[in-house]
Design an enzyme around this catalytic site. Structure first.
Site, PDB file in Angstrom:
ATOM      1  N   THR A 141       0.748  -1.165  -0.028  1.00  0.00           N
ATOM      2  CA  THR A 141       0.129   0.173   0.000  1.00  0.00           C
ATOM      3  C   THR A 141       1.002   1.440  -0.103  1.00  0.00           C
ATOM      4  OG1 THR A 141      -0.362   0.213   2.463  1.00  0.00           O
ATOM      5  CG2 THR A 141      -1.951  -1.264   1.285  1.00  0.00           C
TER       6      THR A 141
ATOM      7  N   ALA B  99      -0.358   7.622   0.665  1.00  0.00           N
ATOM      8  CA  ALA B  99      -0.524   6.291   0.202  1.00  0.00           C
ATOM      9  C   ALA B  99      -2.085   5.905   0.376  1.00  0.00           C
ATOM     10  CB  ALA B  99       0.211   5.376   1.200  1.00  0.00           C
ATOM     11  N   ILE B 100      -2.846   5.311  -0.622  1.00  0.00           N
ATOM     12  CA  ILE B 100      -4.206   4.938  -0.387  1.00  0.00           C
ATOM     13  C   ILE B 100      -4.405   3.631   0.102  1.00  0.00           C
ATOM     14  CG2 ILE B 100      -6.558   5.602  -1.480  1.00  0.00           C
ATOM     15  CD1 ILE B 100      -4.685   7.854  -1.374  1.00  0.00           C
ATOM     16  N   HIS B 101      -3.901   3.323   1.199  1.00  0.00           N
ATOM     17  CA  HIS B 101      -4.246   2.027   1.727  1.00  0.00           C
ATOM     18  C   HIS B 101      -5.236   1.150   1.458  1.00  0.00           C
ATOM     19  CE1 HIS B 101      -0.423   3.259   4.085  1.00  0.00           C
ATOM     20  NE2 HIS B 101      -1.260   4.339   4.283  1.00  0.00           N
ATOM     21  N   ASP B 102      -6.209   1.500   2.005  1.00  0.00           N
ATOM     22  CA  ASP B 102      -7.495   0.752   1.909  1.00  0.00           C
ATOM     23  C   ASP B 102      -8.097   0.461   0.718  1.00  0.00           C
ATOM     24  OD1 ASP B 102      -8.703   2.335   5.164  1.00  0.00           O
ATOM     25  OD2 ASP B 102      -7.460   0.692   4.791  1.00  0.00           O
TER      26      ASP B 102
END
Ligand code: RIB
Ligand code: CA
Length: 341
Positions: free
Chosen positions: A220, A265-268
Site C-alpha cells: 500500500t 498512500a491510499i492503503h484501504d
C-alpha cells in the site's frame, strides 16, 4: 483464472508467484461485499471503488473505532455514503474500542474529525441500530451467495462477528483486509496501524479458517496519489473529484511531514481494488501471526517459505500482497471517482 503477472516487487525478496485465492467480481456476477471501516481518507476512497464498480454489490458498511473514535468514524462513513449518492445503504456502528487494549487513534494522520480537509455532505445511510456484528450477520444470512468482507480498520468487529456467529462462517467467501505488513510499520517500526490497534483480533480472524488476503504496507505504500493524480481528480469537474482532491491534499500533509513524501498512500483502496482487478496485486501464500508482546505489538509475522512452514507444521493461512501495478491502481481509483456527480 490465470496467475497474476508478478508485478515489480517492492521488496528485495524473490517471492514465489502464487495464484490468488480471493474471488474477483465480474459485471455478470458481482461480488456481494461488506466493508468494515474507520474513515479515514483512504477508507473513503475504498468505499468509492466499491460503489462505483459493477463488479461489486456493496451490501452494507460497518464502522469501527480506529483512525478516530467510533462516533466520528460512523459519521464520516455516513457522509461518504451521502457523497456517493447511496443514502439507503445499510450502515451500522460497531466496536468503540479494541478487544483487549485501550483505543489508539490517528488524529495525527486524518485530523481530529478523522476525515479532515473538505466540506462533506450531511450524513446519510440506512442505520442498523442493532450494531455492526448484527448487520453483518443479517446481510450474510440473507445473501444467496457467500459474502466477501473487506475490513479496512482494526479487525475488532470481524473478530466479534466470527466469535458470535460460527454458524455463518461457511457463508464468508473471503476476507480482504488492509492491514499488517511483511517488513514495514507506520505506528512503530514493527507494526502497521490497524494491526497495532487490535492485534488480538488478528489472531481470531486469521485462525478462523476463513480464506484471507492481507494487504499490507509493503504494497500500500506503493498505492500512491501524488500532485499529478490529485490534479486529475480536480480536473474531472465533478463534486466528488473536487472533494477527494481536497481530502487528499489534507491527507498528504502527514505523508510530507512524516516521510518527506510528495504523495499519499491510499492503503484501504487496494484491499477493495484487489476484488475487481485480478491483475493489480501479486500475492504470496503465507502463514500470518500477530505479535502480542509489547516491543513488537501488532507486528504481523509473515512466513511464506514453504519448507520452513512444513518444518514448523504450519499451513499457509493467507494470501499476502507482495506487488502492485501502481499506475494501474491510480487510474482505477480516478476512474471510480469519475463515475459520480
Ligand atoms: O495503516 C493504514 C491503515 O490504518 C488504513 O486502513 C488507515 O485508514 C488506517 O486505518
Ligand atoms: Ca482504515
Amino acid at each position: 483464472m490465470s496467475a497474476p503477472k508478478p508485478n515489480p516487487l517492492p521488496l528485495s525478496t524473490p517471492f514465489p508467484p502464487a495464484v490468488r485465492r480471493a474471488p474477483v467480481g465480474t459485471r455478470e456476477k458481482p461480488l456481494p461485499l461488506i466493508i468494515d471501516c474507520d474513515p479515514g481518507h483512504d477508507d473513503a476512497m475504498a468505499i468509492t471503488i466499491a460503489v462505483a464498480r459493477p463488479e461489486i454489490n456493496l451490501l452494507g458498511v460497518t464502522t469501527v473505532a480506529g483512525n478516530a473514535t467510533l462516533p466520528r468514524t460512523f459519521e464520516n462513513a455516513r457522509r461518504v455514503l451521502a457523497l456517493l449518492g447511496v443514502p439507503d445503504m445499510p450502515i451500522a456502528a460497531g466496536a468503540d474500542r479494541p478487544l483487549v487494549r485501550p483505543l489508539f487513534t490517528a488524529a495525527y494522520v486524518h485530523g481530529e474529525s478523522g476525515l479532515e480537509g473538505a466540506e462533506m455532505p450531511a450524513p446519510a445511510g440506512r442505520v442498523h441500530e442493532a450494531g455492526a456484528v448484527d448487520l453483518i450477520a443479517t446481510l450474510v444470512a440473507a445473501s444467496p451467495e457467500p459474502v466477501v468482507l473487506a475490513p479496512l480498520g482494526p479487525l475488532t468487529n470481524i473478530a466479534q462477528f466470527i466469535t458470535a456467529h460460527p454458524e455463518l462462517l461457511s457463508k464468508i467467501a473471503h476476507i480482504s483486509w488492509m492491514g499488517g505488513a511483511i517488513g514495514e510499520g507506520n505506528v512503530t517500526a514493527a507494526a502497521e496501524f490497524n494491526a497495532y490497534v487490535d492485534p488480538e483480533a488478528i489472531q481470531i480472524v486469521f485462525s478462523s479458517g476463513i480464506p484471507c488476503t492481507m494487504v499490507g504496507l509493503d504494497v500500500t505504500h506503493l498505492a500512491r496519489m501524488g500532485d499529478a493524480e490529485v490534479a486529475r481528480l480536480e480536473q474531472l469537474g465533478n463534486r466528488a473529484g473536487k472533494i477527494f482532491a481536497e481530502l487528499l491534499r489534507y491527507f498528504a500533509i502527514f505523508h510530507r511531514d512524516r516521510y518527506n513524501w510528495n504523495f499519499c498512500a491510499i492503503h484501504d483502496a487496494v484491499a477493495v481494488a484487489h476484488l475487481v482487478d485480478p491483475d493489480l496485486v501479486a500475492v504470496v501464500h503465507a502463514a500470518v501471526d500477530a505479535e502480542l508482546g509489547d516491543l513488537q505489538r501488532g507486528r504481523t509475522v509473515v512466513d511464506w517459505l514453504e519448507p520452513r512452514l512444513v518444518e514448523r507444521g504450519r499451513l499457509a493461512n493467507a494470501d499476502v500482497a507482495v506487488g502492485i501495478d501502481a499506475p494501474r491502481f491510480a487510474n482505477l481509483l480516478i476512474d471510480a471517482v469519475a463515475t459520480f456527480d
